[in-house]
Design an enzyme around this catalytic site. Structure first.
Site, PDB file in Angstrom:
ATOM      1  N   GLY A  16      74.551 -27.099 -61.783  1.00 13.14           N
ATOM      2  CA  GLY A  16      74.207 -28.406 -62.362  1.00 13.14           C
ATOM      3  C   GLY A  16      75.356 -29.359 -62.077  1.00 13.14           C
ATOM      4  O   GLY A  16      76.454 -29.192 -62.603  1.00 13.14           O
ATOM      5  N   VAL A  20      77.892 -33.863 -66.610  1.00 13.31           N
ATOM      6  CA  VAL A  20      78.758 -32.843 -67.201  1.00 13.31           C
ATOM      7  C   VAL A  20      79.329 -31.923 -66.116  1.00 13.31           C
ATOM      8  O   VAL A  20      80.547 -31.682 -66.061  1.00 13.31           O
ATOM      9  CB  VAL A  20      77.978 -32.041 -68.271  1.00 13.31           C
ATOM     10  CG1 VAL A  20      78.784 -30.863 -68.772  1.00 13.31           C
ATOM     11  CG2 VAL A  20      77.601 -32.951 -69.435  1.00 13.31           C
ATOM     12  N   GLY A  21      78.456 -31.422 -65.236  1.00 11.37           N
ATOM     13  CA  GLY A  21      78.917 -30.488 -64.196  1.00 11.37           C
ATOM     14  C   GLY A  21      79.985 -31.109 -63.302  1.00 11.37           C
ATOM     15  O   GLY A  21      80.998 -30.474 -62.985  1.00 11.37           O
ATOM     16  N   HIS A 173      95.243 -26.685 -87.060  1.00 14.56           N
ATOM     17  CA  HIS A 173      94.276 -25.606 -86.933  1.00 14.56           C
ATOM     18  C   HIS A 173      93.190 -25.824 -87.962  1.00 14.56           C
ATOM     19  O   HIS A 173      93.323 -25.426 -89.110  1.00 14.56           O
ATOM     20  CB  HIS A 173      94.968 -24.247 -87.077  1.00 14.56           C
ATOM     21  CG  HIS A 173      96.091 -24.106 -86.102  1.00 14.56           C
ATOM     22  ND1 HIS A 173      95.869 -23.847 -84.774  1.00 14.56           N
ATOM     23  CD2 HIS A 173      97.419 -24.274 -86.237  1.00 14.56           C
ATOM     24  CE1 HIS A 173      97.038 -23.828 -84.146  1.00 14.56           C
ATOM     25  NE2 HIS A 173      97.988 -24.094 -85.014  1.00 14.56           N
TER      26      HIS A 173
HETATM   27  N1  LIG Z   1      78.042 -28.123 -75.031  1.00 12.42           N
HETATM   28  C1  LIG Z   1      78.383 -29.398 -75.129  1.00 12.42           C
HETATM   29  O1  LIG Z   1      79.258 -29.769 -75.932  1.00 12.42           O
HETATM   30  C2  LIG Z   1      77.717 -30.409 -74.229  1.00 12.42           C
HETATM   31  C3  LIG Z   1      78.289 -31.676 -74.014  1.00 12.42           C
HETATM   32  C4  LIG Z   1      77.632 -32.564 -73.169  1.00 12.42           C
HETATM   33  C5  LIG Z   1      76.418 -32.208 -72.584  1.00 12.42           C
HETATM   34  N2  LIG Z   1      75.890 -30.982 -72.834  1.00 12.42           N
HETATM   35  C6  LIG Z   1      74.619 -30.557 -72.220  1.00 12.42           C
HETATM   36  O2  LIG Z   1      74.834 -30.322 -70.820  1.00 12.42           O
HETATM   37  C7  LIG Z   1      73.574 -30.450 -70.133  1.00 12.42           C
HETATM   38  C8  LIG Z   1      73.728 -31.324 -68.895  1.00 12.42           C
HETATM   39  O3  LIG Z   1      74.049 -32.672 -69.251  1.00 12.42           O
HETATM   40  P1  LIG Z   1      74.279 -33.794 -68.125  1.00 12.42           P
HETATM   41  O4  LIG Z   1      74.655 -35.038 -68.831  1.00 12.42           O
HETATM   42  O5  LIG Z   1      75.172 -33.268 -67.058  1.00 12.42           O
HETATM   43  O6  LIG Z   1      72.806 -33.916 -67.520  1.00 12.42           O
HETATM   44  P2  LIG Z   1      72.426 -34.485 -66.063  1.00 12.42           P
HETATM   45  O7  LIG Z   1      70.987 -34.816 -66.133  1.00 12.42           O
HETATM   46  O8  LIG Z   1      73.397 -35.538 -65.642  1.00 12.42           O
HETATM   47  O9  LIG Z   1      72.651 -33.229 -65.099  1.00 12.42           O
HETATM   48  C9  LIG Z   1      71.875 -32.061 -65.139  1.00 12.42           C
HETATM   49  C10 LIG Z   1      71.806 -31.554 -63.712  1.00 12.42           C
HETATM   50  O10 LIG Z   1      71.178 -30.268 -63.730  1.00 12.42           O
HETATM   51  C11 LIG Z   1      70.433 -30.180 -62.518  1.00 12.42           C
HETATM   52  N3  LIG Z   1      69.446 -29.097 -62.613  1.00 12.42           N
HETATM   53  C12 LIG Z   1      68.305 -29.068 -63.352  1.00 12.42           C
HETATM   54  N4  LIG Z   1      67.677 -27.892 -63.153  1.00 12.42           N
HETATM   55  C13 LIG Z   1      68.440 -27.163 -62.295  1.00 12.42           C
HETATM   56  C14 LIG Z   1      68.328 -25.867 -61.721  1.00 12.42           C
HETATM   57  N5  LIG Z   1      67.285 -25.075 -61.993  1.00 12.42           N
HETATM   58  N6  LIG Z   1      69.307 -25.445 -60.870  1.00 12.42           N
HETATM   59  C15 LIG Z   1      70.364 -26.252 -60.584  1.00 12.42           C
HETATM   60  N7  LIG Z   1      70.521 -27.492 -61.104  1.00 12.42           N
HETATM   61  C16 LIG Z   1      69.560 -27.931 -61.941  1.00 12.42           C
HETATM   62  C17 LIG Z   1      69.809 -31.560 -62.364  1.00 12.42           C
HETATM   63  O11 LIG Z   1      69.380 -31.797 -61.037  1.00 12.42           O
HETATM   64  C18 LIG Z   1      70.975 -32.459 -62.787  1.00 12.42           C
HETATM   65  O12 LIG Z   1      71.766 -32.860 -61.669  1.00 12.42           O
HETATM   66  C19 LIG Z   1      72.583 -30.993 -71.180  1.00 12.42           C
HETATM   67  O13 LIG Z   1      71.827 -29.912 -71.686  1.00 12.42           O
HETATM   68  C20 LIG Z   1      73.486 -31.572 -72.258  1.00 12.42           C
HETATM   69  O14 LIG Z   1      72.860 -31.615 -73.528  1.00 12.42           O
HETATM   70  C21 LIG Z   1      76.526 -30.075 -73.613  1.00 12.42           C
END
Ligand SMILES: NC(=O)c1ccc[n+]([C@@H]2O[C@H](COP(=O)([O-])OP(=O)(O)OC[C@H]3O[C@@H](n4cnc5c(N)ncnc54)[C@H](O)[C@@H]3O)[C@@H](O)[C@H]2O)c1
Length: 295
Positions: A16, A20-21, A173
Site C-alpha cells: 500500500g 500512509v505507506g 510513561h
Molecule cells: N494505525 C493507525 O494509527 C493509522 C493511521 C493512519 C491511517 N491508518 C490506516 O491506514 C490505511 C491506509 O491509509 P492511507 O491514507 O494510506 O490510504 P490511501 O488510500 O492513501 O492508500 C491506500 C493504498 O492501498 C492500496 N491498495 C488497496 N488495495 C490493495 C491491495 N490489495 N494490494 C496493494 N495495495 C492495495 C491503494 O491502491 C492505495 O494506494 C487506512 O486503513 C487507514 O485507516 C492507520
C-alpha cells in the site's frame, strides 16, 4: 548504536503506497532502518511514482528502494500492511471493517508463502480486528503479527503532557497513573488542575481532527512504524503499546508489549481497577465478535 547500524541485511516490504505507506517508506528511508525497502501497490502507476520519488531521497540513506511483487514482499523480514480503504470524514473505524477485511484477505493471499521468521505489522484500520484476522490467515505465530495499536495515541498523550510539564516525551510513561522520573503523573501540580477526561478526549479525537483538516493522517504513524522497525532490527525489547493477542482477554487488544527481533516477547499488563478491567472486557467482546469468523 546509530539508526544507520540497524539496516544491515534486513529487508522491509510496504504493501500500500498511499499517504500512509509512502510516509512510512520515507521515514524508514531517512532513518536507514533496513538495507532494502520494497514497495507494492495494486495501483502500479502510483507505486512506480512513489518509488522513483523515494529513490531521489535515498542519497542521504543507506537503504535501497524498489518496487516489489507480492511474492518478493512475502520474503521480507518486516512486512507492513497499509493497504486499506481510507477512513472517510465522519466514518467510524468499525464501518471500515468489511472494506478492509476483503483487501487484507487478498493482500495476504498474494504474499504467500510468507517468510517463516517475518514480522507482520498491521497499520490499516480497524487495527485490532485486522491484526486478529492476519494472525489467523498469515500462517505466522501470533507473536510475529502485531498492529500499531495505541502507540500513536500514547505519543499524542505524551506530546500534550510535554507542553504542560516541560519534560521530553521519552521521559513520560503514560497514561495517567504512570510516572515521570519515578514521580506519579497525577501528583504534579500542573496535572492536578487538569480536566483529565477532556485531555484524554482531545488525545482520542486528534486523528479525527487531522482527517477533518487534511483528509488523512500520515506523518505520526510513519514515525511510529519506523520506530517499530528499529525495535525489531535492533532487538531493542522496548515496551510499547501495540495490538497483540491477549490470552487473558481472549482477543487482540492494545497493551504494552516488549518488541524485539522475534516480535512480541511479553505482554506487560498494567495494574487496572475493576472498572478498567470491565471496559477492557467489553472491548474484547466487541473485537471477539468481529473476529469470530476467523477464530
Ligand atoms: N494505525 C493507525 O494509527 C493509522 C493511521 C493512519 C491511517 N491508518 C490506516 O491506514 C490505511 C491506509 O491509509 P492511507 O491514507 O494510506 O490510504 P490511501 O488510500 O492513501 O492508500 C491506500 C493504498 O492501498 C492500496 N491498495 C488497496 N488495495 C490493495 C491491495 N490489495 N494490494 C496493494 N495495495 C492495495 C491503494 O491502491 C492505495 O494506494 C487506512 O486503513 C487507514 O485507516 C492507520
Amino acid at each position: 548504536m546509530t539508526d544507520h547500524a540497524a539496516s544491515n541485511g534486513n529487508r522491509m516490504a510496504i504493501i500500500g503506497a498511499g499517504s500512509v505507506g509512502s510516509s512510512i517508506a520515507f521515514a524508514c528511508l531517512m532513518r536507514s532502518v533496513v538495507s532494502e525497502l520494497l514497495i507494492n501497490d495494486l495501483d502500479k502507476k502510483v507505486c512506480e511514482g512513489q518509488v522513483l520519488d523515494l529513490q531521489d531521497a535515498a542519497f542521504i540513506s543507506s537503504t535501497k528502494v524498489r518496487v516489489g511483487s507480492p511474492k518478493d514482499c512475502g520474503q521480507a523480514d518486516i512486512i507492513v500492511i497499509t493497504a486499506g480503504a481510507r477512513q472517510r470524514p465522519g466514518e467510524t473505524r468499525d464501518e471500515l471493517v468489511q472494506r478492509n477485511e476483503d483487501i487484507l484477505k487478498s493482500v495476504l493471499g498474494g504474499l504467500q508463502p510468507i517468510k517463516p521468521s517475518a514480522i507482520l505489522i498491521l497499520v490499516a484500520n480497524p487495527v485490532n480486528i485486522l491484526t486478529c484476522m492476519a494472525q489467523k490467515l498469515s500462517g505466522l505465530p501470533p507473536n510475529q503479527v502485531i498492529g500499531t495499536g495505541t502507540f500513536l495515541d500514547s505519543i499524542r498523550f505524551r506530546g500534550a503532557m510535554k507542553e504542560r510539564l516541560h519534560v521530553s516525551e521519552t521521559s513520560i510513561h503514560g497514561p495517567w497513573r504512570q510516572a515521570v522520573g519515578g514521580k506519579p503523573l497525577l501528583s504534579f501540580e500542573e496535572i492536578k488542575t487538569l480536566d483529565t477526561t477532556k485531555e484524554a478526549e482531545n488525545v482520542a479525537r486528534k486523528a479525527y481532527k487531522i482527517i477533518d483538516l487534511k483528509g488523512a493522517t500520515s506523518f505520526g504513524i510513519a514515525a511510529v512504524v519506523s520506530e517499530l522497525a528499529l525495535c525489531i532490527t535492533l532487538n531493542k525489547l522496548s515496551v510499547i503499546p501495540l495490538s497483540t493477542y491477549c490470552d487473558r482477554f481472549k482477543a487482540c487488544l492494545s497493551f504494552p508489549v516488549s518488541l524485539g527481533s522475534n516480535g512480541v516477547q511479553r505482554i506487560v499488563y498494567p495494574e487496572m481497577s475493576q472498572e478498567e478491567i470491565a471496559l477492557v472486557e467489553s472491548s474484547a467482546e466487541i473485537t471477539r465478535q468481529a473476529c469470530a469468523k476467523y477464530l
